[in-house]
Scaffold this motif. Structure first.
Motif, short mmCIF file in Angstrom:
data_model
loop_
_atom_site.label_atom_id
_atom_site.label_comp_id
_atom_site.label_asym_id
_atom_site.label_seq_id
_atom_site.Cartn_x
_atom_site.Cartn_y
_atom_site.Cartn_z
N GLY A 40 8.69 -1.33 -5.48
CA GLY A 40 8.76 0.00 -4.91
C GLY A 40 8.04 1.07 -5.72
N PRO A 41 7.99 2.30 -5.16
CA PRO A 41 7.23 3.39 -5.78
C PRO A 41 7.65 3.76 -7.19
N GLN A 42 8.95 3.75 -7.46
CA GLN A 42 9.41 4.13 -8.80
C GLN A 42 8.86 3.17 -9.85
N ALA A 43 8.86 1.88 -9.53
CA ALA A 43 8.34 0.88 -10.47
C ALA A 43 6.83 1.02 -10.64
N VAL A 44 6.14 1.34 -9.56
CA VAL A 44 4.69 1.56 -9.64
C VAL A 44 4.40 2.74 -10.55
N ALA A 45 5.09 3.85 -10.33
CA ALA A 45 4.87 5.05 -11.15
C ALA A 45 5.20 4.79 -12.61
N ALA A 46 6.29 4.06 -12.87
CA ALA A 46 6.68 3.78 -14.24
C ALA A 46 5.64 2.93 -14.96
N ALA A 47 5.09 1.93 -14.25
CA ALA A 47 4.07 1.06 -14.87
C ALA A 47 2.80 1.84 -15.16
N MET B 257 0.82 -1.21 0.00
CA MET B 257 0.00 0.00 0.00
C MET B 257 0.86 1.26 0.00
N GLN B 258 1.95 1.22 0.75
CA GLN B 258 2.85 2.37 0.76
C GLN B 258 3.46 2.59 -0.62
N ALA B 259 3.84 1.50 -1.30
CA ALA B 259 4.41 1.61 -2.65
C ALA B 259 3.38 2.15 -3.63
N ILE B 260 2.15 1.68 -3.53
CA ILE B 260 1.09 2.17 -4.42
C ILE B 260 0.85 3.66 -4.19
N ALA B 261 0.70 4.06 -2.93
CA ALA B 261 0.44 5.46 -2.61
C ALA B 261 1.59 6.36 -3.05
N ALA B 262 2.82 5.93 -2.76
CA ALA B 262 3.98 6.73 -3.14
C ALA B 262 4.14 6.78 -4.66
N GLY B 263 3.81 5.66 -5.33
CA GLY B 263 3.88 5.65 -6.79
C GLY B 263 2.88 6.61 -7.41
N LEU B 264 1.68 6.68 -6.84
CA LEU B 264 0.68 7.63 -7.32
C LEU B 264 1.16 9.07 -7.13
N LYS B 265 1.82 9.34 -6.02
CA LYS B 265 2.34 10.69 -5.77
C LYS B 265 3.45 11.04 -6.74
N LEU B 266 4.29 10.07 -7.06
CA LEU B 266 5.32 10.31 -8.07
C LEU B 266 4.68 10.62 -9.42
N LEU B 267 3.66 9.88 -9.77
CA LEU B 267 2.97 10.14 -11.04
C LEU B 267 2.32 11.51 -11.02
N ASP B 268 1.82 11.94 -9.87
CA ASP B 268 1.25 13.28 -9.73
C ASP B 268 2.24 14.34 -10.20
N SER B 269 3.51 14.15 -9.82
CA SER B 269 4.52 15.15 -10.15
C SER B 269 5.02 15.02 -11.59
N ARG B 270 5.00 13.81 -12.13
CA ARG B 270 5.54 13.56 -13.47
C ARG B 270 4.49 13.73 -14.56
N ALA B 271 3.30 13.24 -14.30
CA ALA B 271 2.24 13.25 -15.32
C ALA B 271 0.91 13.45 -14.62
N PRO B 272 0.64 14.67 -14.12
CA PRO B 272 -0.56 14.90 -13.32
C PRO B 272 -1.86 14.59 -14.06
N ALA B 273 -1.89 14.80 -15.37
CA ALA B 273 -3.11 14.51 -16.12
C ALA B 273 -3.43 13.02 -16.08
N LYS B 274 -2.40 12.17 -16.13
CA LYS B 274 -2.61 10.73 -16.04
C LYS B 274 -3.05 10.34 -14.63
N ALA B 275 -2.40 10.94 -13.63
CA ALA B 275 -2.71 10.60 -12.25
C ALA B 275 -4.18 10.87 -11.93
N LYS B 276 -4.73 11.92 -12.51
CA LYS B 276 -6.13 12.26 -12.24
C LYS B 276 -7.11 11.25 -12.82
#
Length: 199
Positions: free
Chosen positions: A186-193, A79-98
């Protein structure tokens, strides 16, 4: 102890191949789980006691994770990896995160009441929706998503562990499976996927 229980080897092999760091997907490339018989309608209960169905997430990508709030190790880590990955995506690609809804479904409805599962999910990120239901409802959604779980023997204090599979699904806006999200990396892999498969 929680364990990984692959629902089928081919899907895991394909998902591993599809979860690299590349952020753009060629038009001809198919998601690893395209066409798999995973997912479907569900009717569960949210933190406020109201009914939540798959239709409440229509039009959004969904990260679907199954676990339980009393899990001592794997579930909080994932859950921590998922949440942190979503936050990383927020900063990298906010339109996708939404476009993404993250959903935690308990496999332990006996202890995970709506309030308990809601607090657990929100502790990692307020956007994560925690869901529970009757034992029959949970069994139905587990079957639809090829999730396995089994209650362990009770401890002297009356508690128990629940062994369960660990896959994290990314579903498309029509609730069709796209890929497995590598939360164990980890979060980086979650955000990348997520960046790779969310359009």
């Amino acid at each position: 102890m929680t364990r990984l229980f692959p629902f089928f080897g081919a899907a895991l092999a394909l998902a591993t191949a599809g979860c690299g760091s590349q952020s753009q997907v060629p038009a001809a490339e198919q998601p690893p789980l395209a066409g798999a018989k995973i997912g479907g309608p569900f009717r569960l209960t949210g933190a406020d006691g109201r009914t939540v169905t798959d239709r409440d997430f229509a039009g959004r990508y969904r990260v679907m994770y199954f676990g339980y709030t009393f899990c001592p190790d794997v579930c909080p880590t994932d859950m921590q990896a998922i949440a942190a990955g979503l936050k990383l995506l927020d900063s990298r690609a906010p339109a996708k995160a939404k476009k993404i809804a993250a959903v935690f479904v308990t496999v332990d409805p006996e202890r995970d009441t709506p309030a308990v599962v809601g607090r657990f999910a929100a502790a990692f990120d307020p956007r994560i929706v925690g869901l529970t239901g009757t034992p029959q409802q949970i069994e139905a959604v587990k079957k639809a998503y090829a999730v396995w779980s089994q209650k362990g023997d009770p401890s002297p204090g009356g508690g128990y562990l629940v062994n369960h599979s660990r896959q994290v699904y990314l579903m498309d806006p029509s609730n069709k499976p796209l890929a497995l999200i590598p939360s164990d990396e980890g979060p980086q892999a979650v955000a990348a996927a997520l960046d790779r498969w969310v359009r």
